[in-house]
Enzyme design. Structure first.
Site, short mmCIF file in Angstrom:
data_model
loop_
_atom_site.label_atom_id
_atom_site.label_comp_id
_atom_site.label_asym_id
_atom_site.label_seq_id
_atom_site.Cartn_x
_atom_site.Cartn_y
_atom_site.Cartn_z
CG ASP A 372 -13.05 -79.75 15.95
OD1 ASP A 372 -14.08 -79.15 15.64
OD2 ASP A 372 -12.77 -80.90 15.56
CG ASP A 571 -9.47 -84.16 14.18
OD1 ASP A 571 -10.34 -83.26 14.23
OD2 ASP A 571 -9.75 -85.34 13.90
CG ASP A 575 -10.59 -78.56 13.30
OD1 ASP A 575 -11.67 -77.98 13.47
OD2 ASP A 575 -10.40 -79.76 13.57
#
Length: 738
Positions: A372, A571, A575
């Protein structure tokens, strides 16, 4: 009204018959079935703790009575039998279940191995025809040790219900709505599509909707991954569970209940975790053939000596027991858990938490690592990257004047400018007649002249031309940065560029992964231009941009459909579905609790080089497991023909005592080989030498140069991995200082 965390049904708290508390939070359930389903993980761990304590106490007594304080075998039998059939009952149950499926698993190995040791010892204890040593200590210690490994694994594993609970806790419980011309508070469960909702600064948006009155800035990072809070005006959509940063506004609810974005994310997390298939252990596959083969050999040996060679039943039974003991799969039962326990422990020393052995087993197979962007590869908040001064103006003057104007601003970009000025130790006197222009910029008066900080439209509306800096504006924007124009005395004096910047060591981690032959992919909700700019800095070729939260798991699924073994590193709440869908989910410890609960691997520090270490350590652990399996079989398998009596015609018959010694030696070899893993060092050169200090509370290694938490005590500096450890130390420094 509360929501049942298992089935999602709404429950009236005042009349709920079923409820339970976890920490400081009370959960309500629509039925006893949902309650039991919710509590099952905690009950399993609690029961395992009792069994471990029970087994450990008796194992200590049996060992003491076997080697130091000689007692009768009857007492040893009385002590060992409860451990064999109470603590070890789960292995018999597992064996029964595997037999129903016509296969054999680790439970089969443990049940047969310990039963052989216990059974033979029982014969020696109560039948005078049998003579020799007893192996009660072997059976109880092996059962206890394996239960300890199971407990550690269960405690480390993330539970699907935990991640879903935390997702549910993001949603506000109360909303402020206008009904019949009056403002009133209602529970979120009672909200309806079309309700007009009021949201004040610092409050969370209760449900999805569209702004109808007002202007504000909303932090959507927990849902969209967008690093910079988004300006919201009339007609813009807002998402439930996001945080209102600045102004107040009203919006009309368009999605409530199970239709909200957050509810959909919760469903995706649950679905992805539900369909995740546990990895079949290598030892289980081997045992499916090995265990039946050993039993067949033992039975054939008994029959052959008893009927073909005319030996008595005691002799033949001795052969039968010797074969089972020499082939006792205790070492095989230890091969995997010992390596995993040491591997996970070594991971923890490096700031990496592994949820059970499955993550380690899968990590070495990873072919693709998906990162990400926001908060993972990047810092997740805007910071000043460039200051461009016009001809005749100094960069420090541009920075100082912009910071003076932004000093009273609550906008994240303004905060970034002020923070940079403070870092450069600039004096920032107060401005006068400060005024904001939503979506455009700010205007303040300093020394009798106006300072303007904003975009092109703001400068144009103020009658100031920005044509002279247009080339620089386009260049900075082409790099994915937010460019802010600064004007003073009705003249443009420079540009300040703001962007979300890469974290320390992100590029180094990406380079190392590529050296390992891993494909590196970046996924983000940001626009293509911004994403490409960050990817270019880090050396990432493949970018998946403008991906909505509910689509991230689909992108992971597509990669898996291409035959790739995928690790997802993230995080945020956005996600969580992707972390659950990936073969290995790696969560940044500084991120949200949901991400940490959903991830198979948690990085306590924000050092992405730990991703490399986690994958490398997974491969190292698997190599150790395979070595252990070899040693587990080497002694046992080589000894089976001897135990079966092939050397008896030459005057040698393997005594069960010798068989037990060989079995014990293979177990010692396996454990020793696993302990050698403690010598492991991180793959990236120089990483280990940075970790110079050890947290005196938890024992974790801490990089002194980057430690955020430290304190002085009696002339020495102590470093900590978290504020909690620091607080614990400061409450009683005498206890922890060394």
């Amino acid at each position: 009204m509360a929501k049942d965390p298992v089935c999602g049904m709404y429950v009236d708290e005042s009349r709920a018959a079923y409820k339970t508390s976890v920490g400081d939070v009370t959960y309500y359930f629509c039925s006893e079935t949902c309650l039991r389903t919710f509590e099952r993980p905690e009950i399993e761990i609690r029961n395992l703790k009792y069994l471990v304590i029970f087994g450990a106490v008796i194992s200590a007594l049996v060992l003491a009575f076997s080697f130091w304080i000689k007692v009768s075998n009857v007492l040893l039998f009385a002590l060992a039998t409860p451990v064999q059939f109470i603590a070890g009952w789960r292995f018999y149950k597992g064996t029964y279940d595997s037999l129903k499926q016509r296969t054999a698993n680790m439970d089969t190995l443990i049940a047969i191995g310990t039963s052989a040791a216990w059974g033979y010892s029982t014969l020696v204890t109560f039948l005078p025809q049998f003579t020799g040593e007893v192996y009660f200590d072997t059976s109880v210690v092996i059962i206890t040790f394996i239960l300890v490994g199971k407990l550690l694994e269960d405690v480390a594993k993330g539970k699907a219900s935990e991640s879903i609970r935390r997702l549910m806790d993001l949603q506000p419980t109360i909303a402020r709505v206008i009904r019949d011309g009056e403002e009133r508070e209602v529970s979120v469960e009672q909200m309806q599509v079309g309700d007009v909702v009021i949201v004040r600064p610092g409050e969370r948006v209760p449900v999805d909707g569209k702004v109808i009155v007002g202007y504000s800035t909303v932090d959507e990072s927990m849902v969209t991954g967008e690093s910079i809070p988004v300006d919201k005006k009339v007609g813009d959509e807002v998402i439930g569970a996001t945080m209102n940063v600045s102004g107040a506004f009203k919006f009309r609810a368009t999605k409530v209940g199970q239709d909200t974005t957050l509810a959909q994310i919760i469903k995706l997390v649950g679905d992805a975790q539900l369909h995740k298939v546990p990895i079949q252990r290598l030892a289980d596959k081997i045992s499916a053939y090995f265990v039946p083969a050993v039993i067949v050999v033992a039975v054939i040996s008994f029959l052959a000596w008893n009927f073909l060679f005319g030996k008595d039943a005691v002799f033949s039974l001795t052969i039968f027991v010797s074969v089972l003991i020499i082939a006792c799969p205790c070492a095989l039962g230890l091969a995997t858990p010992t390596a995993i326990i040491v591997g996970t422990g070594k991971s923890a020393e490096n700031g990496i938490l592994i949820r059970g052995g499955e993550a380690l087993e899968t990590a070495h197979k990873i072919t693709t690592v998906v990162f990400d962007k926001t908060g993972t590869l990047t810092k997740g908040k805007p910071s000043v990257t460039d200051v461009v001064a016009s001809v005749g103006t100094k960069e420090e003057d541009v920075m100082r004047l912009a910071a003076i104007a932004e000093k009273g601003s609550e906008h994240p970009i303004g905060n970034a400018i002020v923070q940079r000025a403070i870092e450069q130790k600039m004096e920032l006197p107060g401005a006068r007649s400060y005024k904001t222009f939503p979506g455009k910029g700010i205007k303040a008066e300093f020394s009798g002249k106006a300072i303007l900080v904003g975009n092109r439209i703001f400068l144009r509306d103020s009658g100031i031309s920005a044509d002279a800096v247009e080339p620089e504006l386009r260049r900075l924007e082409g790099e994915g940065k937010t460019a802010i124009i600064v004007a003073y005395r009705d003249k443009v004096i420079g540009i300040i560029a703001v962007a979300d910047t890469p974290k320390d060591y992100s590029k180094e981690a990406v380079e190392e992964l590529r050296k390992m032959g891993k494909e590196v992919v970046m996924i983000t909700g940001d626009n293509e231009r911004t994403a490409r700019a960050i990817a270019g800095q880090l050396g990432i070729d493949r970018v998946l941009a403008q991906v909505l939260p509910q689509d991230k798991a689909n992108e992971i699924r597509k990669l898996q459909g291409e035959g790739k073994v995928v690790a997802m590193v993230g995080d945020g709440i956005n996600d969580a579905p992707a972390l659950a869908q990936a073969d290995v989910g790696i969560a940044i410890g500084s991120g949200t609790d949901v991400a940490k609960e959903t991830g198979n691997i948690v990085l306590i520090k924000e050092d992405l080089r730990d991703v490399v270490t986690a994958i490398d350590l997974g491969g190292y652990t698997i190599r150790k497991i395979k070595q252990n399996l070899f040693w587990a079989f080497f002694y046992n398998s080589a000894g089976i023909p001897i135990a079966a009596g092939v050397l008896y015609p030459f005057g040698f018959l393997l005594n069960p005592i010798v068989a037990g010694a060989a079995m014990a030696f293979s177990s010692v070899t396996v454990v020793t080989n696993s302990l050698l893993m403690k010598r492991y060092r991180p793959r990236i050169k120089g990483k280990e030498v940075e970790m110079l200090a050890k947290d005196p509370i938890c024992g974790m290694s801490v990089d002194e140069g980057r430690a955020a938490y430290k304190t002085e005590y009696k002339g020495r500096t102590y470093f900590f991995c978290s504020p909690g450890c620091k607080e614990t130390f400061e409450k009683n420094p005498e206890k922890y200082a060394k």
